[in-house]
Design a protein around this motif. Structure first.
Motif, PDB file in Angstrom:
ATOM      1  N   ARG A 119       0.802  -1.218   0.000  1.00 39.03           N
ATOM      2  CA  ARG A 119       0.000   0.000   0.000  1.00 39.03           C
ATOM      3  C   ARG A 119       0.843   1.280   0.000  1.00 39.03           C
ATOM      4  O   ARG A 119       0.315   2.376  -0.204  1.00 39.03           O
ATOM      5  CB  ARG A 119      -0.926   0.012   1.212  1.00 39.03           C
ATOM      6  N   ILE A 120       2.141   1.156   0.241  1.00 35.64           N
ATOM      7  CA  ILE A 120       3.014   2.321   0.294  1.00 35.64           C
ATOM      8  C   ILE A 120       3.376   2.774  -1.114  1.00 35.64           C
ATOM      9  O   ILE A 120       3.916   2.011  -1.917  1.00 35.64           O
ATOM     10  CB  ILE A 120       4.307   2.016   1.087  1.00 35.64           C
ATOM     11  N   ASP A 121       3.088   4.031  -1.422  1.00 34.55           N
ATOM     12  CA  ASP A 121       3.409   4.608  -2.730  1.00 34.55           C
ATOM     13  C   ASP A 121       4.815   5.196  -2.676  1.00 34.55           C
ATOM     14  O   ASP A 121       5.043   6.176  -1.956  1.00 34.55           O
ATOM     15  CB  ASP A 121       2.397   5.703  -3.061  1.00 34.55           C
ATOM     16  N   PRO A 122       5.775   4.627  -3.420  1.00 31.77           N
ATOM     17  CA  PRO A 122       7.153   5.133  -3.378  1.00 31.77           C
ATOM     18  C   PRO A 122       7.267   6.618  -3.728  1.00 31.77           C
ATOM     19  O   PRO A 122       8.153   7.308  -3.222  1.00 31.77           O
ATOM     20  CB  PRO A 122       7.874   4.273  -4.430  1.00 31.77           C
ATOM     21  N   GLU A 123       6.349   7.105  -4.548  1.00 30.58           N
ATOM     22  CA  GLU A 123       6.400   8.508  -4.957  1.00 30.58           C
ATOM     23  C   GLU A 123       6.052   9.463  -3.811  1.00 30.58           C
ATOM     24  O   GLU A 123       6.341  10.653  -3.883  1.00 30.58           O
ATOM     25  CB  GLU A 123       5.432   8.744  -6.128  1.00 30.58           C
ATOM     26  N   LYS A 124       5.420   8.929  -2.769  1.00 35.27           N
ATOM     27  CA  LYS A 124       4.982   9.784  -1.665  1.00 35.27           C
ATOM     28  C   LYS A 124       5.840   9.641  -0.413  1.00 35.27           C
ATOM     29  O   LYS A 124       5.629  10.351   0.572  1.00 35.27           O
ATOM     30  CB  LYS A 124       3.528   9.459  -1.313  1.00 35.27           C
ATOM     31  N   ILE A 125       6.811   8.728  -0.433  1.00 35.07           N
ATOM     32  CA  ILE A 125       7.579   8.432   0.782  1.00 35.07           C
ATOM     33  C   ILE A 125       8.313   9.656   1.317  1.00 35.07           C
ATOM     34  O   ILE A 125       8.252   9.959   2.524  1.00 35.07           O
ATOM     35  CB  ILE A 125       8.562   7.267   0.534  1.00 35.07           C
ATOM     36  N   ILE A 126       9.010  10.393   0.478  1.00 37.50           N
ATOM     37  CA  ILE A 126       9.791  11.540   0.949  1.00 37.50           C
ATOM     38  C   ILE A 126       8.867  12.630   1.493  1.00 37.50           C
ATOM     39  O   ILE A 126       9.112  13.183   2.581  1.00 37.50           O
ATOM     40  CB  ILE A 126      10.690  12.091  -0.163  1.00 37.50           C
ATOM     41  N   ASP A 127       7.786  12.949   0.786  1.00 36.83           N
ATOM     42  CA  ASP A 127       6.849  13.957   1.290  1.00 36.83           C
ATOM     43  C   ASP A 127       6.230  13.517   2.615  1.00 36.83           C
ATOM     44  O   ASP A 127       6.026  14.338   3.523  1.00 36.83           O
ATOM     45  CB  ASP A 127       5.750  14.222   0.257  1.00 36.83           C
ATOM     46  N   ASN A 128       5.944  12.234   2.732  1.00 40.25           N
ATOM     47  CA  ASN A 128       5.389  11.728   3.988  1.00 40.25           C
ATOM     48  C   ASN A 128       6.396  11.861   5.120  1.00 40.25           C
ATOM     49  O   ASN A 128       6.034  12.144   6.270  1.00 40.25           O
ATOM     50  CB  ASN A 128       4.967  10.268   3.838  1.00 40.25           C
ATOM     51  N   ARG A 129       7.667  11.674   4.801  1.00 39.83           N
ATOM     52  CA  ARG A 129       8.696  11.793   5.835  1.00 39.83           C
ATOM     53  C   ARG A 129       8.882  13.244   6.279  1.00 39.83           C
ATOM     54  O   ARG A 129       9.124  13.499   7.466  1.00 39.83           O
ATOM     55  CB  ARG A 129      10.007  11.170   5.351  1.00 39.83           C
ATOM     56  N   TYR A 130       8.789  14.190   5.361  1.00 34.05           N
ATOM     57  CA  TYR A 130       8.797  15.596   5.771  1.00 34.05           C
ATOM     58  C   TYR A 130       7.678  15.837   6.779  1.00 34.05           C
ATOM     59  O   TYR A 130       7.882  16.453   7.831  1.00 34.05           O
ATOM     60  CB  TYR A 130       8.569  16.533   4.575  1.00 34.05           C
ATOM     61  N   ARG A 131       6.475  15.362   6.433  1.00 36.99           N
ATOM     62  CA  ARG A 131       5.310  15.534   7.312  1.00 36.99           C
ATOM     63  C   ARG A 131       5.545  14.872   8.666  1.00 36.99           C
ATOM     64  O   ARG A 131       5.260  15.464   9.713  1.00 36.99           O
ATOM     65  CB  ARG A 131       4.090  14.915   6.627  1.00 36.99           C
ATOM     66  N   ASP A 132       6.073  13.649   8.641  1.00 39.14           N
ATOM     67  CA  ASP A 132       6.287  12.919   9.891  1.00 39.14           C
ATOM     68  C   ASP A 132       7.330  13.605  10.768  1.00 39.14           C
ATOM     69  O   ASP A 132       7.200  13.625  11.997  1.00 39.14           O
ATOM     70  CB  ASP A 132       6.728  11.485   9.594  1.00 39.14           C
ATOM     71  N   ILE A 133       8.372  14.160  10.151  1.00 34.53           N
ATOM     72  CA  ILE A 133       9.400  14.871  10.912  1.00 34.53           C
ATOM     73  C   ILE A 133       8.807  16.096  11.603  1.00 34.53           C
ATOM     74  O   ILE A 133       9.066  16.367  12.787  1.00 34.53           O
ATOM     75  CB  ILE A 133      10.590  15.258  10.012  1.00 34.53           C
ATOM     76  N   ALA A 170      14.407  20.078   2.273  1.00 41.75           N
ATOM     77  CA  ALA A 170      14.172  19.617   3.646  1.00 41.75           C
ATOM     78  C   ALA A 170      13.984  20.788   4.598  1.00 41.75           C
ATOM     79  O   ALA A 170      13.094  20.766   5.469  1.00 41.75           O
ATOM     80  CB  ALA A 170      15.330  18.743   4.108  1.00 41.75           C
ATOM     81  N   ILE A 171      14.792  21.814   4.456  1.00 42.27           N
ATOM     82  CA  ILE A 171      14.684  22.976   5.333  1.00 42.27           C
ATOM     83  C   ILE A 171      13.369  23.708   5.099  1.00 42.27           C
ATOM     84  O   ILE A 171      12.656  24.065   6.044  1.00 42.27           O
ATOM     85  CB  ILE A 171      15.901  23.905   5.148  1.00 42.27           C
ATOM     86  N   ASN A 172      13.019  23.921   3.841  1.00 45.50           N
ATOM     87  CA  ASN A 172      11.765  24.610   3.544  1.00 45.50           C
ATOM     88  C   ASN A 172      10.539  23.822   4.001  1.00 45.50           C
ATOM     89  O   ASN A 172       9.540  24.400   4.424  1.00 45.50           O
ATOM     90  CB  ASN A 172      11.667  24.906   2.043  1.00 45.50           C
ATOM     91  N   LYS A 173      10.615  22.504   3.935  1.00 39.87           N
ATOM     92  CA  LYS A 173       9.470  21.664   4.305  1.00 39.87           C
ATOM     93  C   LYS A 173       9.323  21.502   5.821  1.00 39.87           C
ATOM     94  O   LYS A 173       8.237  21.175   6.305  1.00 39.87           O
ATOM     95  CB  LYS A 173       9.619  20.273   3.678  1.00 39.87           C
ATOM     96  N   THR A 174      10.396  21.719   6.570  1.00 34.66           N
ATOM     97  CA  THR A 174      10.355  21.380   8.003  1.00 34.66           C
ATOM     98  C   THR A 174      10.705  22.538   8.934  1.00 34.66           C
ATOM     99  O   THR A 174      10.787  22.346  10.146  1.00 34.66           O
ATOM    100  CB  THR A 174      11.311  20.210   8.309  1.00 34.66           C
ATOM    101  N   ALA A 175      10.907  23.735   8.404  1.00 34.40           N
ATOM    102  CA  ALA A 175      11.208  24.890   9.247  1.00 34.40           C
ATOM    103  C   ALA A 175       9.919  25.408   9.879  1.00 34.40           C
ATOM    104  O   ALA A 175       8.951  25.709   9.177  1.00 34.40           O
ATOM    105  CB  ALA A 175      11.863  25.990   8.413  1.00 34.40           C
ATOM    106  N   THR A 176       9.894  25.474  11.199  1.00 32.25           N
ATOM    107  CA  THR A 176       8.719  25.978  11.924  1.00 32.25           C
ATOM    108  C   THR A 176       9.170  26.929  13.027  1.00 32.25           C
ATOM    109  O   THR A 176      10.354  26.967  13.383  1.00 32.25           O
ATOM    110  CB  THR A 176       7.924  24.824  12.571  1.00 32.25           C
ATOM    111  N   LYS A 177       8.233  27.692  13.551  1.00 32.13           N
ATOM    112  CA  LYS A 177       8.544  28.608  14.655  1.00 32.13           C
ATOM    113  C   LYS A 177       9.076  27.845  15.859  1.00 32.13           C
ATOM    114  O   LYS A 177      10.007  28.289  16.534  1.00 32.13           O
ATOM    115  CB  LYS A 177       7.287  29.384  15.065  1.00 32.13           C
ATOM    116  N   GLN A 178       8.466  26.676  16.133  1.00 34.25           N
ATOM    117  CA  GLN A 178       8.850  25.898  17.305  1.00 34.25           C
ATOM    118  C   GLN A 178      10.195  25.200  17.120  1.00 34.25           C
ATOM    119  O   GLN A 178      10.956  25.028  18.067  1.00 34.25           O
ATOM    120  CB  GLN A 178       7.787  24.839  17.617  1.00 34.25           C
TER     121      GLN A 178
END
Length: 288
Positions: A145-159, A223-231
């Motif tokens: 069920r894991i879509d290889p095309e979505k793995i990296i985006d999912n990992r940004y979200r999970d991080i 990676a920086i743009n996807k995961t940079a937050t105030k916190q």
């Protein structure tokens, strides 16, 4: 003073526009070293209070291209700290046991307790850096069920979710990208080859990785743009001048700990009375 290097989601990072040889905030190496020495004393004092108070933990996370100076910066800025409540974790190629778990499993095991400082030499971001550049996730076992095309985006979200979870549970994550130029990396590799005492630092793999320079720069930027937050912000620090890089890192760590505002636990009247009792008993045992 270092706000130019801060990325917290409020602006977009374009790495090609970020100078690697900048030293805008202090021009003289001697001045930087003197200022850093003062910072280290403050950092040490704050860490002792943090450990005593045990209300909040913090992760200082370092990512960079090879030869950018992660190890040296960690030694220069954080070796002043007491070994109590401070530890470094280096995240290298995952073991077979680590690969058998989710990608955050090995990182979660190293999250600091309240009162502790964790230093991450590489981190969960390896899975969206070298993991992305070399497409390592394609060789890993995944459910159908894991879509290889979505793995990296999912990992940004999970991080991001992981770092938010830690923040909501009293652990901050402060992330440093030590931004080195390709030319300076070549110069540092040459010194490792030409100076016998540094030969052990150089491997053929180091040179081979230079072929992926552009891909790695794109991966870091994404990676920086996807995961940079105030916190859980990123700091993109110019790394061509080690003395400047280390000074700026020390400023950020000092200000982070200052913002956490740790203090020694308050001594209650009951505790003072208890201590007075022990003091009196101990004095009886001391020969005059």
């Amino acid at each position: 003073m270092y706000k130019h290097y801060l990325f917290d989601g409020s602006k977009k990072l374009e790495l090609k526009k970020e100078a690697t040889d900048d030293f805008k905030y202090v021009k003289d190496r001697k001045d930087a070293e003197e200022l850093m020495a003062k910072n280290l004393k403050t950092i040490n004092d704050l860490q002792l209070k943090l450990y005593a108070e045990k209300k909040e933990g913090v992760i200082f996370l370092f990512q960079a291209m090879d030869a950018a100076g992660k190890d040296g910066t960690i030694r220069a800025v954080l070796s002043c700290l007491s070994p109590h409540g401070v530890y470094e974790s280096a995240f290298k190629v995952p073991s077979s046991d680590e690969l058998a778990h989710d990608f955050l499993w090995r990182v979660a095991a190293k999250v600091p307790a309240k009162g502790e400082i964790a230093i991450f030499n590489r981190s969960q971001y390896e899975d969206v850096l070298i993991g992305k550049v070399k497409q390592l996730y394609l060789a890993q076992a995944n459910a159908k069920r894991i879509d290889p095309e979505k793995i990296i985006d999912n990992r940004y979200r999970d991080i991001v979710n992981f770092e938010n979870y830690l923040y909501d549970n009293n652990v901050r994550t402060i992330k440093f990208f030590l931004h080195l130029s390709k030319e300076e990396q070549a110069d540092r590799f040459l010194s490792r080859i030409e100076e016998p005492e540094k030969n052990w630092k150089f491997s053929a793999g180091d040179y081979e990785e230079r072929k992926y320079w552009k891909a790695y720069q794109d991966a870091f930027e994404a990676a920086i743009n996807k995961t940079a937050t105030k916190q859980s912000p990123w700091y993109v620090i110019p790394a061509d001048h080690k003395w400047y890089m280390r000074y700026i890192v020390s400023e950020i760590i000092k200000d982070t700990l200052t913002d956490m505002s740790p203090d020694y636990p308050e001594v209650t009247p009951e505790r003072k009375a208890e201590l007075a009792k022990y003091k009196a008993e101990l004095k009886k045992e001391i020969k005059k």
